[in-house]
Write an enzyme that holds these catalytic residues in place. Structure first.
Site, PDB file in Angstrom:
ATOM      1  N   TYR A 124      -7.745  -3.678  -2.582  1.00 16.05           N
ATOM      2  CA  TYR A 124      -7.804  -2.638  -1.551  1.00 16.05           C
ATOM      3  C   TYR A 124      -9.198  -2.680  -0.942  1.00 16.05           C
ATOM      4  CZ  TYR A 124      -7.548   1.822   0.855  1.00 16.05           C
ATOM      5  OH  TYR A 124      -7.586   2.809   1.826  1.00 16.05           O
TER       6      TYR A 124
ATOM      7  N   ASN B 229      -7.441  -4.573   4.990  1.00 22.44           N
ATOM      8  CA  ASN B 229      -7.992  -3.753   6.060  1.00 22.44           C
ATOM      9  C   ASN B 229      -8.649  -4.602   7.146  1.00 22.44           C
ATOM     10  OD1 ASN B 229      -7.514  -0.907   6.015  1.00 22.44           O
ATOM     11  ND2 ASN B 229      -8.602  -0.803   4.067  1.00 22.44           N
TER      12      ASN B 229
ATOM     13  N   ASP C 109      -4.203  -5.105   0.446  1.00 21.42           N
ATOM     14  CA  ASP C 109      -4.514  -4.531   1.751  1.00 21.42           C
ATOM     15  C   ASP C 109      -5.964  -4.885   2.058  1.00 21.42           C
ATOM     16  OD1 ASP C 109      -5.169  -3.018   3.936  1.00 21.42           O
ATOM     17  OD2 ASP C 109      -4.548  -1.093   3.084  1.00 21.42           O
TER      18      ASP C 109
ATOM     19  N   GLU D 104      -3.828   2.063  -2.998  1.00 23.11           N
ATOM     20  CA  GLU D 104      -3.927   3.486  -2.658  1.00 23.11           C
ATOM     21  C   GLU D 104      -3.007   4.336  -3.528  1.00 23.11           C
ATOM     22  OE1 GLU D 104      -5.418   5.349   1.106  1.00 23.11           O
ATOM     23  OE2 GLU D 104      -4.182   3.745   1.948  1.00 23.11           O
TER      24      GLU D 104
ATOM     25  N   ASP E 148       2.543   4.621   5.294  1.00 24.23           N
ATOM     26  CA  ASP E 148       2.302   4.047   6.622  1.00 24.23           C
ATOM     27  C   ASP E 148       2.234   2.518   6.585  1.00 24.23           C
ATOM     28  OD1 ASP E 148      -0.054   4.221   5.187  1.00 24.23           O
ATOM     29  OD2 ASP E 148      -1.189   5.268   6.742  1.00 24.23           O
ATOM     30  N   HIS E 149       2.407   1.932   5.402  1.00 19.89           N
ATOM     31  CA  HIS E 149       2.496   0.485   5.237  1.00 19.89           C
ATOM     32  C   HIS E 149       3.910   0.108   4.798  1.00 19.89           C
ATOM     33  CE1 HIS E 149      -1.947  -0.557   5.024  1.00 19.89           C
ATOM     34  NE2 HIS E 149      -1.973   0.754   4.935  1.00 19.89           N
TER      35      HIS E 149
ATOM     36  N   ASN F  78       0.874  -1.171   0.000  1.00 19.35           N
ATOM     37  CA  ASN F  78       0.000   0.000   0.000  1.00 19.35           C
ATOM     38  C   ASN F  78       0.912   1.222   0.000  1.00 19.35           C
ATOM     39  OD1 ASN F  78      -1.475   2.300   0.884  1.00 19.35           O
ATOM     40  ND2 ASN F  78      -3.083   0.983   1.700  1.00 19.35           N
TER      41      ASN F  78
END
Length: 256
Positions: free
Chosen positions: A106, A149, A147, A34, A247-248, A7
């Site tokens: 995603y 989530n 990802d 993303e 942030d990944h 991501n």
């Protein structure tokens, strides 16, 4: 064959980070999420110069997914998840690379929950499960990368109660992931590291990276046709500590 999911959290802003990682890690296939870029804003020339062919589905500001292949051109097989024609969010793409179908997923975040965003997450999961089952029935070599989530179990999040109401750790989210895996998919990182706390995401807020307060949200699920080829799996966590990082961190598998 090394297959990764990353991501990137804005491909143009993080392009230097992505290119540096591609040079050092040398993955054969990469699923990106993303992108936060429209189709025309995707940095195809820079990716090609780095030695990668690409297919992508962009969306301005939000979402966006892509698949990169080193010294190859991915063969696009699908650029949206079936089952809901009115869903125009760029959250799914799949392509064939060197005899393997690779996805970039995603999955919706689902916050706040309960509510329509969480309902959309669970519906998206159900659609993914139906589509994934077609791969299982045909016994195809597939990597469901992306990802998701969701932190599937308690070992996939640092010890805390601060996320208890978050959609990423809700029982229904975890049950949806477990139901997908139960079709016969191999969670590669957990298969290789059954008891280790391994994270792929550290929020920018509350000093979570320096504290190693992470979650494992990025997964690579191998179909039964590929599971016996699993040689290694891991996370390039140092990438998260670089200047301007997503942030990944990239998660990856090596197939023999």
């Amino acid at each position: 064959m090394k297959i990764a999911t990353f991501n990137i959290n804005n491909i143009n802003r993080r392009l230097p980070n992505l290119l540096a990682w591609l040079r050092t890690a040398k993955p054969d296939v990469v699923a990106l999420q993303e992108l936060k870029a429209s189709d025309g804003e995707f940095p195809a020339a820079a990716i090609e110069k780095a030695g990668y062919g690409a297919v992508w589905r962009g969306q301005k500001t939000w979402n966006g997914v892509a698949i990169l292949a080193r010294k190859a051109t991915p063969i696009l097989t699908r650029d949206r998840l079936p089952g809901r024609p009115g869903d125009h969010e760029a959250r799914y793409i799949e392509a064939a690379v060197r005899g393997i179908i690779v996805t970039s997923i995603y999955l919706p975040n689902g916050n706040p929950q309960p509510g329509p965003k969480f309902d959309y997450k669970l519906d998206w999961f159900a659609r993914l499960k139906r589509h994934a089952n077609t791969f299982i029935k045909q016994d195809l070599p597939v990597v469901l990368a992306g990802d998701y989530n969701v932190a599937p179990t308690e070992i996939d999040i640092y010890p805390t109660r601060s996320w208890d109401k978050d959609a990423l750790v809700q029982p229904k989210s975890r049950a949806a992931f477990a139901s997908l895996v139960s079709q016969g998919w191999c969670d590669a990182i957990r298969e290789q590291h059954p008891e280790r706390r391994i994270y792929t995401f550290w929020d920018y807020k509350r000093n979570r990276w320096p504290r190693d307060a992470g979650l494992r949200l990025d997964h690579l699920l191998l179909s039964p046709a590929l599971a016996s080829r699993l040689a290694k799996a891991g996370v390039d966590r140092d990438v998260r500590g670089e200047d301007g990082a997503s942030d990944h961190a990239p998660a990856w598998v090596v197939l023999k």
